[in-house]
Motif scaffolding. Sequence first.
Motif, mmCIF file in Angstrom:
data_model
loop_
_atom_site.group_PDB
_atom_site.id
_atom_site.type_symbol
_atom_site.label_atom_id
_atom_site.label_comp_id
_atom_site.label_asym_id
_atom_site.label_seq_id
_atom_site.Cartn_x
_atom_site.Cartn_y
_atom_site.Cartn_z
ATOM 1 N N UNK A 158 -4.904 4.630 0.591
ATOM 2 C CA UNK A 158 -3.610 4.459 0.246
ATOM 3 C C UNK A 158 -2.970 5.575 -0.354
ATOM 4 N N UNK A 159 -3.279 6.798 0.207
ATOM 5 C CA UNK A 159 -2.747 8.110 -0.208
ATOM 6 C C UNK A 159 -1.152 8.210 0.136
ATOM 7 N N UNK A 160 -0.465 9.033 -0.410
ATOM 8 C CA UNK A 160 0.847 9.185 0.190
ATOM 9 C C UNK A 160 0.953 9.458 1.519
ATOM 10 N N UNK A 161 1.896 8.860 2.173
ATOM 11 C CA UNK A 161 2.012 9.220 3.470
ATOM 12 C C UNK A 161 1.418 8.104 4.477
ATOM 13 N N UNK A 194 0.458 4.302 5.988
ATOM 14 C CA UNK A 194 1.159 3.068 6.066
ATOM 15 C C UNK A 194 1.520 2.189 4.830
ATOM 16 N N UNK A 195 0.139 2.131 4.103
ATOM 17 C CA UNK A 195 0.250 1.370 2.965
ATOM 18 C C UNK A 195 0.051 2.243 1.905
ATOM 19 N N UNK A 196 0.909 2.360 0.629
ATOM 20 C CA UNK A 196 0.537 3.032 -0.260
ATOM 21 C C UNK A 196 0.129 2.336 -1.677
ATOM 22 N N UNK A 197 -0.177 3.040 -2.901
ATOM 23 C CA UNK A 197 -0.589 2.404 -4.068
ATOM 24 C C UNK A 197 0.745 1.602 -4.446
ATOM 25 N N UNK A 198 2.044 2.053 -4.239
ATOM 26 C CA UNK A 198 3.154 1.311 -4.903
ATOM 27 C C UNK A 198 3.262 -0.225 -4.005
ATOM 28 N N UNK A 199 2.552 -0.332 -3.022
ATOM 29 C CA UNK A 199 2.525 -1.401 -2.179
ATOM 30 C C UNK A 199 1.583 -2.404 -3.092
#
Length: 317
Positions: free
Chosen positions: A273-276, A278-283
């Motif tokens: 879930x690293x930046x960039x 499809x899914x990131x930690x904010x999700x």
Amino acid sequence: MQITFLGTSSGVPTRGRNVSSVGLRLDMRAEVWLFDCGEGTQHQLLRSDLKISQITRIFITHTHGDHIFGLMGLLATYGLAGSPTQIDIYGPPGLQEYLRACQKYSHTHLSYPLRVHVVEPGIVYEDGEYIVSCEPLKHRVTAFGYRIAEKDRAGRFNVEQAAALGIPSGPIYGKLKRGENVTLADGRLIKGSDLCAPPEAGRKVVYCTDTVYCDNAVTLAQEADVLIHEATFSHQDAQLAFERLHSTSTMAAQVALGAGVKHLIMTHFSPRYAPGNALMLEDLLKEARAIFPNTELAYDFMTYAVPRRLDRSLVTS
């Protein structure tokens, strides 16, 4: 009680996150308790406000490498840090054999006493101020979650009121502070409870990783001020979570909701879930907050001062 996150990644370190470790600094005591000790933890300690020399107890959840590979190195360094005292380590079966093998094959001699305690469900440590208990979690190997409960403190004794009542200072004050009733020389009965503020409820911190959702996590986290819970996967990757016996963000939130905790801090995130991506930690954060709004994401070197029950303001940095 101040929590410091020393590693918040799962499995492997990343450029921005080390593997699992959390430090708990205790109020009014020059002590740090460590929870898990992944590879590189001592380097993280050196970059934090915590002192290696103040570590007195280490609690290990399970023996996977990302939770223990930093332990032997830290113990060796501890022996060189000032005047080392005893360290007590708590963890599952096999931990003591692992440490013995590390010492044997690395020819490491510790210059201080090291005590390893094999934990079982229930109370694993207690002193005059704190009780630490554990419950088994649901993972691929034996794993435990820990609950650190501060004992209730007596309310403040009103010295001014006692003096106004003409109560002589000395041993009588001590009895009244403990809530006892005292009969004075002039025959008056003084109730300690009338001179003391209500008791201050002790704070409770719970640490649960690694685990898929399980009832024991809910039991352990009952009414906690802070629940630190793994959230390795997004809800969209729930199948992976079930296969690998890890939690999703929504599972962590469900534990928090079911246990009636006040604050949830998620950690142990998959690097996927690293930046960039499809899914990131904010999700993951959005998923959790849909169930339990008072949720936040941990990051390396984040600190959280657990508020006292009479002061519900949150202190984070």
